[in-house]
Write an enzyme that holds these catalytic residues in place. Structure first.
Site, short mmCIF file in Angstrom:
data_model
loop_
_atom_site.label_atom_id
_atom_site.label_comp_id
_atom_site.label_asym_id
_atom_site.label_seq_id
_atom_site.Cartn_x
_atom_site.Cartn_y
_atom_site.Cartn_z
N SER A 1 19.69 -41.42 -23.17
CA SER A 1 21.00 -40.78 -23.01
C SER A 1 22.06 -41.60 -23.69
CB SER A 1 21.34 -40.63 -21.52
OG SER A 1 22.70 -40.30 -21.33
N TYR B 1 22.17 -43.78 -12.94
CA TYR B 1 21.55 -43.01 -14.02
C TYR B 1 21.69 -43.74 -15.36
CZ TYR B 1 20.91 -39.33 -17.51
OH TYR B 1 20.50 -38.60 -18.60
#
Length: 285
Positions: A177, A190
């Site tokens: 990400s 995350y």
């Protein structure tokens, strides 16, 4: 090539990882160009393959000649839809329900692929979850453990399960990400897992280079997937992706070509690298 503009309508789902069939508009998963059989004869296993980026990767791999197995947590209707999409491309597909955070399940999933197809050439680690929290003190231990178990442990477990079956020329593609590079004030656990995936990708690439197994990653920016309405409130969803240079969230079929490039021989001289389909944010990779 489809034109995209603007952000998405406000909406919310109450359960992660979310269901694609509930989203409006639906994410664009369709491959945008004719295939050239770059994965002909190959078998791919894609975690989180029922929806979002995983669905787009499954559809594109099928168009390029791969037989496909998808792993999903519990979204049976979405998984069935993805299987239908792959089969409509003229390929074979089957889905495997389970939790990648369980090493026994990962062993079971890989064994099913070998029993069904007799080989495994491409592993795409893509399953993930995220849970917004604005204050680090509000992140409970159970959430940290759960997020790492899916987003990091699951990648390790799938590689451990698959490695005995991957031969020279095989490829592993890990979805990371943009948050691995720029952080996230409201997705701290995350973002930490995505940073771990980047380091894992680089380390595993070095470890497997002498076996001629390539390991690379893709670090998407804001992409319109079920995880978005399942993670954020409706107001946040309505603004999602609007702060990128391109002014909008990306679509899954704008990310999947990165996975294809890293899975096929077009990237035969690349390992330990990360691609950045992120709407124009400049990253130091």
């Amino acid at each position: 090539m489809a034109e995209h503009s603007g952000t998405k309508p406000a909406q919310h789902q109450d359960h992660q990882p979310g269901e694609e069939r509930q989203m409006r508009p639906r994410p664009h998963y369709e491959p945008r160009f004719p295939g050239s059989m770059r994965l002909e004869g190959k078998v791919a296993l894609i975690t989180g393959g029922d929806s979002g980026i995983g669905r787009a990767v499954a559809a594109l791999f099928a168009r390029e000649g791969a037989r496909v197995a998808i792993v999903y947590l519990e979204e049976t209707e979405d998984a069935k839809a993805t299987q239908d999409i792959v089969e409509a491309e003229g390929s074979e597909c089957f889905s495997i329900e389970g939790d990648v955070g369980d090493p026994a399940f990962c062993d079971h999933a890989v064994k099913q692929v070998m029993d069904r197809f007799g080989r495994l050439d491409v592993l795409v680690n893509n399953a993930a979850e995220q849970h917004p929290r604005k204050d680090v003190r509000d992140i409970p231990p159970g959430q940290i453990e759960r997020t790492f178990r899916t987003n990091v442990y699951g990648y390790f477990f799938m590689v451990q399960a698959a490695l005995d079956y991957l031969k020279p020329g095989a490829a592993i593609v890990n979805t990371a990400s943009v948050t691995a590079y720029r952080g996230s004030s409201h997705l701290m656990d995350y973002a930490a897992t995505r940073g771990a995936v980047v380091s894992f990708t680089r380390s595993l690439a070095s470890s497997l280079a002498d076996r001629r197994i390539r390991v690379n990653g893709v670090a998407p920016g804001p992409i319109w997937t079920p995880l978005i309405p399942a993670s954020f409130d409706a107001d946040h969803v309505a603004e999602f992706g609007g702060d990128t240079p391109l002014g909008r969230p990306g679509e899954p079929n704008e990310v999947a070509p990165c996975h294809l490039f890293l899975a096929c021989d077009d990237s035969s001289y690349m390992t330990g690298q990360v691609l950045h389909p992120n709407g124009g944010d400049l990253m130091a990779s």
